[in-house]
Scaffold this motif. Structure first.
Motif, short mmCIF file in Angstrom:
data_model
loop_
_atom_site.label_atom_id
_atom_site.label_comp_id
_atom_site.label_asym_id
_atom_site.label_seq_id
_atom_site.Cartn_x
_atom_site.Cartn_y
_atom_site.Cartn_z
N TYR A 22 -4.76 -4.88 4.45
CA TYR A 22 -3.56 -4.06 4.52
C TYR A 22 -2.75 -4.39 5.77
CZ TYR A 22 -0.56 0.04 4.17
OH TYR A 22 0.53 0.87 4.07
N TYR A 23 -3.45 -4.55 6.89
CA TYR A 23 -2.78 -4.90 8.15
C TYR A 23 -2.08 -6.26 8.00
CZ TYR A 23 -2.23 -6.40 12.99
OH TYR A 23 -1.72 -6.87 14.18
N ALA A 24 -2.77 -7.23 7.42
CA ALA A 24 -2.19 -8.56 7.22
C ALA A 24 -0.97 -8.49 6.31
CB ALA A 24 -3.23 -9.51 6.65
N GLN A 25 -1.03 -7.63 5.29
CA GLN A 25 0.09 -7.47 4.38
C GLN A 25 1.31 -6.91 5.12
OE1 GLN A 25 -0.77 -4.63 1.30
NE2 GLN A 25 1.33 -4.57 0.56
N LYS A 26 1.09 -5.92 5.96
CA LYS A 26 2.20 -5.33 6.72
C LYS A 26 2.76 -6.33 7.73
CE LYS A 26 2.56 -1.46 4.76
NZ LYS A 26 3.78 -1.16 4.01
N ARG A 27 1.91 -7.12 8.35
CA ARG A 27 2.39 -8.15 9.28
C ARG A 27 3.20 -9.20 8.54
NH1 ARG A 27 2.73 -8.00 14.58
NH2 ARG A 27 2.21 -10.19 14.67
N ALA A 28 2.77 -9.55 7.32
CA ALA A 28 3.50 -10.52 6.51
C ALA A 28 4.88 -9.99 6.10
CB ALA A 28 2.69 -10.89 5.28
N GLN A 29 5.00 -8.67 6.02
CA GLN A 29 6.28 -8.06 5.69
C GLN A 29 7.23 -8.05 6.88
OE1 GLN A 29 5.40 -4.13 4.24
NE2 GLN A 29 4.54 -4.88 2.31
N GLY A 30 6.74 -8.50 8.04
CA GLY A 30 7.59 -8.61 9.20
C GLY A 30 7.43 -7.49 10.21
N LYS A 31 6.46 -6.60 10.00
CA LYS A 31 6.25 -5.51 10.95
C LYS A 31 5.52 -6.03 12.18
CE LYS A 31 6.32 -1.70 7.73
NZ LYS A 31 7.63 -1.20 8.05
N ARG A 32 5.84 -5.45 13.32
CA ARG A 32 5.13 -5.80 14.56
C ARG A 32 3.75 -5.16 14.54
NH1 ARG A 32 8.44 -7.52 19.03
NH2 ARG A 32 10.57 -7.75 18.34
N HIS A 33 2.93 -5.55 15.51
CA HIS A 33 1.54 -5.08 15.56
C HIS A 33 1.45 -3.55 15.55
CE1 HIS A 33 -2.62 -4.60 16.81
NE2 HIS A 33 -2.20 -3.89 17.84
N ASN A 34 2.15 -2.89 16.46
CA ASN A 34 2.05 -1.43 16.55
C ASN A 34 2.55 -0.74 15.27
OD1 ASN A 34 0.87 -1.45 19.02
ND2 ASN A 34 2.68 -0.80 20.16
N ALA A 35 3.62 -1.25 14.68
CA ALA A 35 4.14 -0.66 13.44
C ALA A 35 3.14 -0.83 12.30
CB ALA A 35 5.47 -1.29 13.08
N ALA A 36 2.49 -1.98 12.24
CA ALA A 36 1.49 -2.22 11.19
C ALA A 36 0.29 -1.31 11.39
CB ALA A 36 1.06 -3.68 11.19
N ILE A 37 -0.10 -1.07 12.63
CA ILE A 37 -1.22 -0.17 12.91
C ILE A 37 -0.85 1.26 12.54
CG2 ILE A 37 -2.63 0.84 14.76
CD1 ILE A 37 -3.55 -1.93 14.03
N ILE A 38 0.37 1.68 12.82
CA ILE A 38 0.82 3.03 12.45
C ILE A 38 0.82 3.18 10.93
CG2 ILE A 38 2.83 4.59 12.43
CD1 ILE A 38 1.32 4.65 15.05
N CYS A 39 1.25 2.15 10.21
CA CYS A 39 1.20 2.19 8.74
C CYS A 39 -0.24 2.35 8.25
CB CYS A 39 1.81 0.93 8.15
SG CYS A 39 3.59 0.79 8.33
N LEU A 40 -1.14 1.62 8.86
CA LEU A 40 -2.55 1.70 8.50
C LEU A 40 -3.11 3.09 8.84
CD1 LEU A 40 -5.16 0.44 7.46
CD2 LEU A 40 -5.49 -0.58 9.72
N ALA A 41 -2.72 3.64 9.98
CA ALA A 41 -3.17 4.98 10.37
C ALA A 41 -2.68 6.02 9.36
CB ALA A 41 -2.69 5.32 11.77
N ARG A 42 -1.43 5.88 8.93
CA ARG A 42 -0.88 6.80 7.93
C ARG A 42 -1.64 6.69 6.62
NH1 ARG A 42 3.29 10.53 6.61
NH2 ARG A 42 2.76 10.97 4.45
N ARG A 43 -1.96 5.48 6.24
CA ARG A 43 -2.72 5.26 5.00
C ARG A 43 -4.10 5.91 5.10
NH1 ARG A 43 -5.44 0.00 2.64
NH2 ARG A 43 -5.25 0.45 0.43
N ARG A 44 -4.73 5.76 6.25
CA ARG A 44 -6.05 6.36 6.46
C ARG A 44 -5.95 7.89 6.47
NH1 ARG A 44 -10.01 2.95 8.38
NH2 ARG A 44 -10.88 4.49 9.79
N CYS A 45 -4.89 8.44 7.05
CA CYS A 45 -4.67 9.88 7.05
C CYS A 45 -4.50 10.40 5.62
CB CYS A 45 -3.44 10.21 7.89
SG CYS A 45 -3.12 11.98 8.03
N ASP A 46 -3.73 9.69 4.82
CA ASP A 46 -3.54 10.08 3.42
C ASP A 46 -4.87 10.03 2.67
OD1 ASP A 46 -0.86 10.39 3.93
OD2 ASP A 46 -0.27 8.48 3.00
N MET A 47 -5.70 9.04 2.99
CA MET A 47 -6.99 8.90 2.33
C MET A 47 -7.91 10.07 2.72
SD MET A 47 -9.49 5.57 2.32
CE MET A 47 -8.08 4.50 2.22
#
Length: 66
Positions: A22-47
């Motif tokens: 998931y992190y690699a996917q977000k990085r491939a979409q052009g997100k920076r490291h911190n933004a990709a981590i925040i996306c992953l954190a949100r996904r984990r929160c939803d889970m």
């Protein structure tokens, strides 16, 4: 809470295969490291919310497919 989710997502992005993907996917979409981590954190929160709502335990998709 945000700090705990951020730190757990950071560790998961290097250890958990699903989170790595998931992190690699977000990085491939052009997100920076911190933004990709925040996306992953949100996904984990939803889970976590979903698990609490349905009263189930976490099951990795990778473990289920193996």
């Amino acid at each position: 809470m945000k700090n705990a989710l951020f730190r757990s997502a950071w560790v998961a992005s290097t250890c958990d295969p699903e989170s790595k993907a998931y992190y690699a996917q977000k990085r491939a979409q052009g997100k920076r490291h911190n933004a990709a981590i925040i996306c992953l954190a949100r996904r984990r929160c939803d889970m976590i919310y979903s698990m609490l709502k349905s009263e189930t335990f976490y099951r990795s998709k990778i473990a289920l497919s193996a």
